[in-house]
Design an enzyme around this catalytic site. Structure first.
Site, PDB file in Angstrom:
ATOM      1  N   CYS A 141     -34.184  -7.412 -10.425  1.00  0.00           N
ATOM      2  CA  CYS A 141     -33.270  -7.944 -11.248  1.00  0.00           C
ATOM      3  C   CYS A 141     -33.914  -9.146 -11.950  1.00  0.00           C
ATOM      4  O   CYS A 141     -34.274  -9.944 -11.802  1.00  0.00           O
ATOM      5  CB  CYS A 141     -31.958  -8.362 -10.566  1.00  0.00           C
ATOM      6  SG  CYS A 141     -30.951  -9.106 -11.708  1.00  0.00           S
ATOM      7  N   CYS A 144     -31.658 -12.044 -13.073  1.00  0.00           N
ATOM      8  CA  CYS A 144     -31.462 -12.816 -11.698  1.00  0.00           C
ATOM      9  C   CYS A 144     -32.609 -13.608 -11.738  1.00  0.00           C
ATOM     10  O   CYS A 144     -32.599 -14.969 -11.289  1.00  0.00           O
ATOM     11  CB  CYS A 144     -31.180 -11.943 -10.615  1.00  0.00           C
ATOM     12  SG  CYS A 144     -30.108 -10.667 -10.802  1.00  0.00           S
ATOM     13  N   ASP A 145     -33.801 -13.170 -11.876  1.00  0.00           N
ATOM     14  CA  ASP A 145     -35.159 -13.809 -11.307  1.00  0.00           C
ATOM     15  C   ASP A 145     -36.311 -14.008 -12.225  1.00  0.00           C
ATOM     16  O   ASP A 145     -37.327 -14.792 -11.717  1.00  0.00           O
ATOM     17  CB  ASP A 145     -35.831 -12.673 -10.088  1.00  0.00           C
ATOM     18  CG  ASP A 145     -34.727 -12.515  -8.856  1.00  0.00           C
ATOM     19  OD1 ASP A 145     -33.810 -13.530  -8.620  1.00  0.00           O
ATOM     20  OD2 ASP A 145     -34.809 -11.521  -8.237  1.00  0.00           O
TER      21      ASP A 145
END
Ligand code: NAP
Length: 330
Positions: A141, A144-145
């Site tokens: 992701c 997300c990261d």
């Protein structure tokens, strides 16, 4: 208030299947609405956030929160309002009639409504070190990261729109990016591909597969194999984003709930019950019906909508159907 049927078996107002942000938000709203939901959370409870480290984009946590901690908090919140949990997998369902049947092995649970929130799983390359280093340099992701890879060298694996989109997004942070794709042709749309090709930080490595992820504690690189020459090489990296598609967890519902050609549950276009499936009383929320946004917060939002839709459905049940329940305010 929960009721019983003629055989004195408990009939739940709603059973939530799955326990990611969508399922747990549905459980919180259903519990606060006095529906006394049963959540069958699965052996691997908590969904994809259990595989991530820090979550910095879930509103309300200024300094971020670890994915598993966020899920524990959501679960505890649902429990606080009376949601009941079973930490096992649903093995079979019959959702066709007004009395929904949900089995966990030999145990049968009955409900007037079912909220499906079984999520989707990111497809993985299937390498042992890919799983071992998940959250420690391997990610599925970018949203997300990506932030954790400022000025780092990273690779995105895949040749579809997700790979192009993630690579373009990650180029805001990374100093250098490789797109590693197993052939020369792309599934990605022309415009997304062109954007990546024109991005000066991105270099394409084609006709190449990743055969191993290198590193002890964190990712240090990948081993590559050229599919045409068979030549192997190592590429030094700080991170690998695997973007080779997702598979919705809907096998259990095949032949009952209408799904699209990729297996995602189709939900209503009617704005008065956007989470309704083709079956009355069966609702779907989160990644199991969303191949587009796939964020914890969008999943949570649709979980809320599913609980409200279920509550509305229960309020409108006729006398010939299972007795309507006394409902609180959600
Ligand atoms: P996808 O279109 O199915 O592409 C998956 C890619 O991963 C393909 O290039 C495939 O290679 C590769 N791949 C699959 N298994 C692999 C393996 N084991 N090893 C190496 N490579 C592998 O999936 P997606 O990119 O996630 O897109 C899913 C859907 O969402 C698509 O309809 C897409 O258009 C849509 N989407 C749209 C947007 C947007 O419009 N902004 C953004 C993201 C996604 P091959 O091509 O060789 O099979």
């Amino acid at each position: 208030m929960t009721t019983t049927n003629g055989s004195n078996q408990k009939v739940y107002n709603t059973i939530v299947v799955g326990s990611g942000p969508a399922g747990l938000t549905a459980a919180i709203y259903a519990a606060r609405g006095n529906l006394e939901p049963l959540v069958i959370e699965g052996y691997q409870a908590g969904g994809q956030l259990m595989l991530t480290s820090e979550v910095e984009n879930f509103p309300g946590f200024r300094d971020g929160i670890m994915g598993p901690e966020l899920m524990m908090q959501m679960r505890a919140q649902a429990e606080r309002f009376g949601a009941e949990f079973i930490t096992k997998n649903v093995t079979q369902v019959d959702l066709s009639g007004p009395s929904k049947k949900v089995w966990v092995d030999d145990d049968l649970y009955l409900a007037k409504t079912v909220i499906v929130s079984t999520g989707a799983s990111a497809n993985l390359l299937g390498l042992a070190n890919e799983s071992r280093l998940m959250g420690r340099g391997v990610s599925t992701c970018a949203t997300c990261d990506g932030f954790f890879f400022r000025n780092k060298v990273i690779a995105v694996v895949g040749g579809g729109d997700s790979a192009m989109e993630e690579a373009n997004f990650l180029s805001r942070f990374a100093s250098k990016l490789y797109i590693i794709h197993r052939r020369e042709g792309f599934r990605a749309s022309a415009i997304m591909l062109e954007r990546a090709q024109n991005n000066p930080k991105i270099e394409f490595v084609l006709n190449t597969v990743v055969t191993d992820v290198l590193g002890e504690e964190i990712v240090e690189g990948v081993r590559l194999k050229n599919t045409q020459t068979g030549q192997e090489s190592d590429l030094k990296l700080d991170g690998v984003f695997v973007a080779i598609g997702h598979t919705p967890n809907t096998k259990l519902f095949a032949g009952q709930i209408t799904r699209d050609d990729k297996g995602y549950i189709l939900t209503s276009n009617d704005k008065s019950h956007v989470t309704a499936s083709n079956l009355p009383g069966v609702f779907a929320c989160g990644d199991v019906q969303d191949s587009r946004y796939r964020q914890a917060i969008t999943a949570a939002g649709s979980g809320c909508a599913a609980a409200l839709d279920a509550e509305h459905y229960l309020e409108n049940l006729t006398d010939s159907e299972p007795a309507a329940v006394a409902l609180g305010t959600v």
